[in-house]
Design a protein around this motif. Structure first.
Motif, short mmCIF file in Angstrom:
data_model
loop_
_atom_site.label_atom_id
_atom_site.label_comp_id
_atom_site.label_asym_id
_atom_site.label_seq_id
_atom_site.Cartn_x
_atom_site.Cartn_y
_atom_site.Cartn_z
N LEU A 21 -11.15 -25.50 -18.25
CA LEU A 21 -11.86 -25.66 -19.52
C LEU A 21 -11.06 -25.00 -20.64
CD1 LEU A 21 -15.59 -25.12 -18.51
CD2 LEU A 21 -14.57 -27.20 -19.46
N ASP A 22 -11.03 -25.68 -21.78
CA ASP A 22 -10.29 -25.19 -22.94
C ASP A 22 -11.14 -25.40 -24.19
OD1 ASP A 22 -7.80 -24.27 -24.30
OD2 ASP A 22 -7.87 -26.30 -25.15
N GLY A 23 -11.14 -24.44 -25.10
CA GLY A 23 -11.88 -24.58 -26.34
C GLY A 23 -13.25 -23.94 -26.26
N ASP A 24 -14.02 -24.12 -27.34
CA ASP A 24 -15.35 -23.52 -27.45
C ASP A 24 -16.36 -24.54 -27.93
OD1 ASP A 24 -14.54 -20.79 -26.85
OD2 ASP A 24 -13.52 -20.85 -28.79
N GLY A 25 -17.62 -24.34 -27.52
CA GLY A 25 -18.74 -25.14 -28.01
C GLY A 25 -18.54 -26.62 -27.81
N THR A 26 -18.81 -27.39 -28.86
CA THR A 26 -18.72 -28.85 -28.77
C THR A 26 -17.28 -29.34 -28.66
OG1 THR A 26 -18.74 -29.02 -31.18
CG2 THR A 26 -20.87 -29.18 -30.04
N GLU A 27 -16.31 -28.46 -28.93
CA GLU A 27 -14.90 -28.84 -28.86
C GLU A 27 -14.30 -28.52 -27.50
OE1 GLU A 27 -13.38 -30.54 -31.24
OE2 GLU A 27 -15.32 -30.52 -32.28
N GLN A 28 -15.12 -28.10 -26.55
CA GLN A 28 -14.60 -27.72 -25.24
C GLN A 28 -14.23 -28.95 -24.42
OE1 GLN A 28 -17.26 -25.43 -22.63
NE2 GLN A 28 -15.65 -23.89 -22.45
N HIS A 29 -13.09 -28.89 -23.76
CA HIS A 29 -12.59 -30.00 -22.95
C HIS A 29 -12.06 -29.48 -21.62
CE1 HIS A 29 -12.58 -32.08 -26.84
NE2 HIS A 29 -12.44 -33.21 -26.17
N ALA A 44 -16.04 -31.68 -21.97
CA ALA A 44 -16.56 -30.72 -21.00
C ALA A 44 -17.80 -31.23 -20.28
CB ALA A 44 -16.86 -29.39 -21.70
#
Length: 391
Positions: free
Chosen positions: A148-156, A229
């Motif tokens: 997982l990379d990123g935070d919140g709605t931008e997580q991928h 995500a």
């Protein structure tokens, strides 16, 4: 009453196919299928969408998700009549018969809303990202990784690794991927079932040229490929259970259409034997009779286990049909005789149907779980024998 309803439904299916497999569609009868996926792909895609427009895709799905909600017996009827009509092989088996039922069982409401309508309408095609160079039949050895990379709605999810023997990846829009998402995990633990778009910079698809001259299998390379995500089916780390459930759907009711295709191949081989005189050979005639008996037993076993599968039924079915079909390819070469040894010009084989059958069926006992793996499953999980030592 049920039998009467099923026969009425059989008439409905048969009449619709007879009416619609005409005109432009009549030329595509019998095209496509394993070893022949290169045949008329665009035309078969258009036919598949024609089926969808008239409500003949995803017939076993619940009505609330766009299907017909057909009973098991009616699904059997549909697949039998479809095969008997020699309609073109459909292009969305992996989406309709495998991923769709898996999403119905394990997917979130959002995943169902996003993907099921596009599977039903055949506007998105899917492929299966399971096998790897060192994780074919031993699927638990998967090494493709995702983090997982990123935070919140931008997580991928970011995916790195390689898949191989990926059927029709070169024509698919999406791939469902079994990936290791827990660092340091081994075997069945720490795997997740991810839905990944193929049209992105981090994905490379390389077709694999087969003995038959076609390239329906592919290598797929992931180098920093990304997917949202929330496009994990089931809980992260629980992908093995989802992956195994999907394989259960693979051995479902649609396999009866496969049996009809086998019967057609055997009938055509008997005709060839009568035409070239090999039917008079008592050894070959006996092998044809054994093939007929094997086909009857195979179909009876599928029907017996569809509604209430016994432990190991999926492995028994795979062992049965794969070896039967491989043996049919070998029998075809014996009946064809010297003609079976020549094909086209060097480097560009022009194979006839029997040569293609023989070459492609060499893989039947390998793909979808090799004979060795199926026998291990039966020995360990059904008979309770000690597990095979692992090096």
């Amino acid at each position: 009453m049920s039998s009467t309803i099923d026969e009425e439904f059989r008439t409905e299916v048969r009449d619709w196919l007879a009416e619609h497999l005409s005109g432009e569609w009549a030329d595509y009868r019998g095209l496509g299928g394993p070893g022949r996926e290169h045949e008329a792909h665009e035309q078969r895609l258009a036919w598949n969408r024609h089926l969808a427009e008239h409500g003949w895709t995803c017939v076993g799905w619940p009505v609330e998700h766009g299907g017909r909600g057909l009973s098991l017996s009616q699904q059997v009827v549909f697949h039998e009549e479809y095969a008997l009509s020699r309609a073109p092989a459909r292009v969305n088996h992996l989406g309709e018969e495998l991923l769709g039922p898996t999403l119905l069982a394990y997917g979130t409401d959002e995943q169902k809303a996003q993907f099921l309508p596009r599977i039903k309408d055949v506007t998105e095609l899917w492929c299966q990202g399971y096998s790897e160079p060192n994780a074919g039949s031993d699927l638990a050895n998967v090494q493709t990784k995702a983090r997982l990379d990123g935070d919140g709605t931008e997580q991928h999810w970011v995916i790195d690794g390689q898949k191989v023997w990926t059927s029709d990846a070169h024509q698919a829009d999406w791939i469902f991927v079994l990936a290791r998402t827990e660092p340091g995990s081994q075997r069945h633990r720490g795997l997740s079932f991810l839905l990944v778009p193929l049209d992105q910079d981090g994905v490379e698809v390389r077709p694999i040229e087969q003995l038959t001259g076609g390239s329906e299998f592919n290598e797929v390379f992931f180098t920093g490929a990304r997917t949202a995500a929330d496009l994990v089916v089931g809980a992260p780390g629980q992908g093995w259970a989802v992956a195994m459930a999907l394989l259960g759907f693979e051995r479902g009711v649609s396999t009866l259409a496969q049996q009809v295709g086998f019967e057609r191949e055997l009938d055509a081989l008997v005709e060839l034997a009568r035409a070239n005189g090999t039917f008079d050979d008592p050894v070959l005639r006996d092998r044809l009779a054994q093939a007929k008996v094997g086909l009857v037993v195979m179909k009876a076993n599928v029907l017996r286990t569809l509604d209430d599968p016994a432990p190991g039924a999926e492995s028994i079915a795979k062992l049965t049909w794969a070896n039967w079909h491989r043996d049919l390819g070998e029998l075809a070469m014996a009946i064809a005789g010297p003609d079976a040894l020549t094909a086209g010009r060097p480097g560009a084989p022009d194979l006839d149907i029997w040569q293609r059958l023989f070459l492609f069926t060499r893989a039947d006992t390998i793909y979808g779980g090799s004979d060795e793996i199926q026998r291990n499953i039966l020995a360990e999980r059904v008979l309770g024998l000690p597990k095979e030592p692992r090096g």
